[in-house]
Design a protein around this motif. Structure first.
Motif, PDB file in Angstrom:
ATOM      1  N   LEU A   1       0.818  -1.214   0.000  1.00  0.00           N
ATOM      2  CA  LEU A   1       0.000   0.000   0.000  1.00  0.00           C
ATOM      3  C   LEU A   1       0.851   1.264   0.000  1.00  0.00           C
ATOM      4  O   LEU A   1       0.325   2.363   0.185  1.00  0.00           O
ATOM      5  N   ALA A   2       2.155   1.109  -0.231  1.00  0.00           N
ATOM      6  CA  ALA A   2       3.059   2.252  -0.133  1.00  0.00           C
ATOM      7  C   ALA A   2       2.679   3.380  -1.089  1.00  0.00           C
ATOM      8  O   ALA A   2       2.787   4.564  -0.745  1.00  0.00           O
ATOM      9  N   SER A   3       2.205   3.037  -2.277  1.00  0.00           N
ATOM     10  CA  SER A   3       1.904   4.060  -3.284  1.00  0.00           C
ATOM     11  C   SER A   3       0.700   4.915  -2.922  1.00  0.00           C
ATOM     12  O   SER A   3       0.514   6.005  -3.484  1.00  0.00           O
ATOM     13  N   VAL A   4      -0.128   4.450  -1.979  1.00  0.00           N
ATOM     14  CA  VAL A   4      -1.318   5.208  -1.581  1.00  0.00           C
ATOM     15  C   VAL A   4      -1.305   5.523  -0.087  1.00  0.00           C
ATOM     16  O   VAL A   4      -2.300   6.002   0.455  1.00  0.00           O
ATOM     17  N   ALA A   5      -0.187   5.266   0.574  1.00  0.00           N
ATOM     18  CA  ALA A   5      -0.125   5.400   2.028  1.00  0.00           C
ATOM     19  C   ALA A   5      -0.442   6.814   2.504  1.00  0.00           C
ATOM     20  O   ALA A   5      -0.965   7.002   3.613  1.00  0.00           O
ATOM     21  N   ASP A   6      -0.139   7.814   1.693  1.00  0.00           N
ATOM     22  CA  ASP A   6      -0.360   9.204   2.096  1.00  0.00           C
ATOM     23  C   ASP A   6      -1.703   9.756   1.635  1.00  0.00           C
ATOM     24  O   ASP A   6      -1.991  10.940   1.852  1.00  0.00           O
ATOM     25  N   ASP A   7      -2.508   8.926   1.011  1.00  0.00           N
ATOM     26  CA  ASP A   7      -3.812   9.395   0.544  1.00  0.00           C
ATOM     27  C   ASP A   7      -4.712   9.644   1.754  1.00  0.00           C
ATOM     28  O   ASP A   7      -4.903   8.743   2.583  1.00  0.00           O
ATOM     29  N   PRO A   8      -5.286  10.831   1.873  1.00  0.00           N
ATOM     30  CA  PRO A   8      -6.119  11.129   3.040  1.00  0.00           C
ATOM     31  C   PRO A   8      -7.390  10.285   3.120  1.00  0.00           C
ATOM     32  O   PRO A   8      -8.021  10.228   4.179  1.00  0.00           O
ATOM     33  N   ARG A   9      -7.761   9.637   2.022  1.00  0.00           N
ATOM     34  CA  ARG A   9      -8.950   8.780   2.043  1.00  0.00           C
ATOM     35  C   ARG A   9      -8.690   7.414   2.652  1.00  0.00           C
ATOM     36  O   ARG A   9      -9.621   6.648   2.893  1.00  0.00           O
ATOM     37  N   LEU A  10      -7.407   7.082   2.903  1.00  0.00           N
ATOM     38  CA  LEU A  10      -7.025   5.756   3.375  1.00  0.00           C
ATOM     39  C   LEU A  10      -6.648   5.777   4.845  1.00  0.00           C
ATOM     40  O   LEU A  10      -5.854   6.606   5.291  1.00  0.00           O
ATOM     41  N   THR A  11      -7.210   4.827   5.594  1.00  0.00           N
ATOM     42  CA  THR A  11      -6.816   4.571   6.977  1.00  0.00           C
ATOM     43  C   THR A  11      -6.422   3.113   7.092  1.00  0.00           C
ATOM     44  O   THR A  11      -7.123   2.241   6.566  1.00  0.00           O
TER      45      THR A  11
END
Length: 319
Positions: A44-54
């Motif tokens: 999940l590294a490529s989306v780890a900083d997406d604010p929609r993801l917890t």
């Protein structure tokens, strides 16, 4: 929609999360994953900083944790499972505990919190083996391995919660997946990584066991169709459209890795090895517009190239 994705750090679950967030989908996503050997935060590294993801590190069998999460979510996509047949033959305990009891925990909590829909990810292996033709969704279940039996049990539980309680459950049963980020215990990455390392690969029996191959991207796109447009209480088959024997698959992987049949060890077949799987996915096509976009030849070549260029990922994962 607030979406809980169980097993979202695994092979298929992480692809689902990455593809959902890459499409600027307005839904928020919470990943619940125990991070066993098959779960990897790096997926999940490529989306780890997406604010929609917890991300939540936890167990689907932990009812208080599941309750606290589902109280704040609208829907569940349930990928979390023990899934390796050989491991289930060695010991079925974790498979029954995670796949059956874990699913029951999620279903009970989903019912309690009024979850809008529950998509349960299953497998074609619940049907056993088919000599010719393809299974429709009405085929009776006849699993042969502890893994497939545990998935069949979870399927039946999910349908029972729909029929008894009216919970909006939708089940998908897919054929064999392949693609990047798959744990090296499964046949495509196992053979690929060993061949790239100059090693040898084991071919069970006479190699005539046959499977339909489905790119993980096609699978996850179909799951989104079921989530958004599927019907409550229904089962949807998801297939890739290309059937190969294990010997034919081995031949393709040997060619892609620049190796020969001298690298193959013919080993004793595993117990209860189903000869052939094949699902009829016309229901998903006709109702939801599903069609696979990935042809096997280029898809397999791209997958081998991914493992060739991501050696650090699979060497770390295989430890």
């Amino acid at each position: 929609m607030r979406l809980l994705v169980t097993g979202g750090a695994g092979f298929i679950g992480s692809h689902f999360v990455r593809s959902l967030l890459a499409d600027d989908d307005p839904r928020t996503v919470t990943v619940l994953d125990l991070l066993t050997y098959a779960g990897n935060r790096a997926n999940l590294a490529s989306v780890a900083d997406d604010p929609r993801l917890t991300f939540v590190h936890g167990d689907i069998r932990d009812r208080p944790l599941v309750d606290s999460l589902l109280a704040e979510h609208d829907a569940v996509v349930h990928f979390a499972a023990e899934s390796h047949v050989d491991r289930s033959i060695a010991s079925g305990t974790d498979f029954v505990s995670t796949n059956v009891l874990g699913t029951q925990t999620l279903l009970e909590s989903a019912l309690h919190h009024g979850i809008d829909r529950f998509v349960h990810i299953s497998t074609d292996e619940v049907y056993g083996s088919i000599e010719s033709g393809s299974w429709t969704e009405e085929q009776p279940l006849a699993p042969n391995s502890p893994y497939s039996a545990s998935k069949a049990g979870s399927d039946l539980l999910a349908l029972a919660y729909h029929r008894t309680h009216g919970l909006d459950v939708r089940i998908t049963r897919c054929s064999n997946n392949y693609g990047p980020y798959q744990h090296p215990e499964k046949v495509v990455p196992l053979f690929t990584t060993r061949l790239l390392d100059g090693g040898r690969v084991p071919l069970y029996g006479d190699g005539k066991n046959s499977r339909d191959w489905l790119h993980v991207d096609d699978h996850c796109r179909a799951v989104r169709l079921v989530l958004d447009a599927g019907r409550a209480g229904e089962i949807y088959h998801i297939g890739g459209g290309t059937e190969l024997t294990n010997r034919e698959l081995t031949e393709r992987l040997l060619q892609a890795c620049g190796r020969t049949w001298d690298s193959v060890d013919h080993v004793t077949d595993r117990p209860g090895h189903d000869l052939r799987y094949s699902v009829d996915w016309s229901k998903a096509r006709d109702e939801l517009g599903y069609r696979p976009h990935h042809d096997l030849a280029p898809g397999l070549a791209e997958t081998v190239d991914w493992y060739r260029t991501h050696r650090d990922w699979w060497q770390e994962t295989a430890r």
